[in-house]
Design an enzyme around this catalytic site. Structure first.
Site, PDB file in Angstrom:
ATOM      1  N   LYS A 121       0.838  -0.947  -0.143  1.00  0.00           N
ATOM      2  CA  LYS A 121      -0.564   0.007   0.031  1.00  0.00           C
ATOM      3  C   LYS A 121       1.280   1.424   0.075  1.00  0.00           C
ATOM      4  O   LYS A 121       0.180   2.215  -0.741  1.00  0.00           O
ATOM      5  CB  LYS A 121      -1.295   0.299   0.864  1.00  0.00           C
ATOM      6  N   ASP A 137      -6.469   0.809   1.081  1.00  0.00           N
ATOM      7  CA  ASP A 137      -7.078   1.285   2.198  1.00  0.00           C
ATOM      8  C   ASP A 137      -7.976   0.753   3.194  1.00  0.00           C
ATOM      9  O   ASP A 137      -8.765  -0.042   2.603  1.00  0.00           O
ATOM     10  CB  ASP A 137      -6.176   2.489   2.174  1.00  0.00           C
TER      11      ASP A 137
END
Length: 304
Positions: free
Chosen positions: A174, A192
């Site tokens: 991420k 996320d």
């Protein structure tokens, strides 16, 4: 009058009565048949046809196009001036808000502007500077570790490849995609909590695993859309499609949302749930892009 004549006069009434009885039976039978058909129809409604994969892809791409009109100013909500600042800010954003990170990093980067500076810092001094972001001891270890790795292994420069970034302390996929997409222009999907929640609500995926979600969503959209798609979905998740109480009544894409009705559907009540610029409040960045329609966030300790 003779008895025979009276009998003759009464005869038609008997015949009339004989005819009327049979005439009522077909009507009763017809009503009964119709009632049975109606009951049968009510008991067995037609099941809705499941959405095909192709239909889902078309709907998903339409959502992206419509979100582009709602958030033409979508952007990364961390303040940064170079790849190093974005990398550190993204690591610090774990378990806190981008706003709190943006309020904290000005002092950090003023004192340690380069990887070399941060790698040589006193840990206790760094801990004190980043304390507002929470988990400051673990985060100090991560950002000082990645600064040391950048200094020793990459000549003080943030690498522009996924396989290099994920080797740095505190950096996962991420974080790597945030840096690649926004500092190097390399397309990537940032999964996320907001992106994960909306991808499931919109039936783009049924998975809870970020890596699987990334792969499944990547298969739906062209690679050139990945970075901006991430920004738009995250913007929408933060402003309207909240986890506990989505503002369904204020959402512009309800006609494309399978989860419509999970949140507040009354338009006036839903408006009160909107956040940041959509609700008339400051955004998360102290230094937002020029096209951002909302107000900048206040510095740490200042009133909003």
């Amino acid at each position: 009058m003779s008895k025979q004549t009276k009998a003759t006069k009464r005869a038609p009434s008997k015949r009339s009565g004989a005819k009327s009885a049979p005439s009522e039976k077909p009507a009763t039978a017809a009503k009964g048949t119709k009632a049975k058909k109606t009951a049968k129809t009510a008991q067995a409604p037609k099941a809705a046809r499941p959405e095909s994969h192709l239909a889902m892809v078309r709907r998903a791409r339409k959502i992206n196009r419509e979100l582009a009109e709602v958030y033409p100013y979508a952007h990364p909500e961390l303040d940064f001036r170079n790849p190093f600042e974005l990398l550190v800010a993204t690591v610090l954003s774990a378990q806190t808000t981008d706003l709190r990170v943006n309020q904290t990093t000005p002092a950090l980067f003023a004192k340690y502007p380069t990887p070399e500076d941060l790698a040589a810092a006193v840990p206790e001094d760094v801990e004190e500077l980043i304390r507002p972001t929470g988990f400051f001891r673990a985060k100090t270890k991560s950002i000082m570790g990645l600064a040391t790795a950048l200094r020793d292994d990459f000549g003080g420069e943030v690498p522009g490849r996924l396989q290099d970034l994920v080797k740095l302390p505190g950096v996962g996929r991420k974080t790597a995609f945030v840096v690649l997409g926004n500092a190097f222009g390399v397309p990537g999907i940032t999964v996320d909590t907001h992106f994960m929640r909306l991808a499931r609500r919109w039936k783009w995926t049924e998975s809870d695993d970020p890596v699987k979600i990334e792969a499944e969503v990547a298969a739906i959209f062209p690679k050139s859309d990945w970075t901006m798609l991430s920004h738009r979905v995250i913007f929408h998740g933060r402003r309207m499609c909240h986890a506990r109480k989505p503002a369904c009544g204020a959402c512009p894409i309800t006609h494309l949302c399978p989860a419509y009705g999970e949140g507040e559907t009354d338009p006036e009540k839903a408006k009160k749930l909107l956040k940041y610029e959509k609700g008339g409040f400051p955004g998360q960045r102290l230094n937002p892009p020029p096209d951002y329609p909302g107000r900048p966030a206040p510095p740490l300790g200042a009133d909003a």
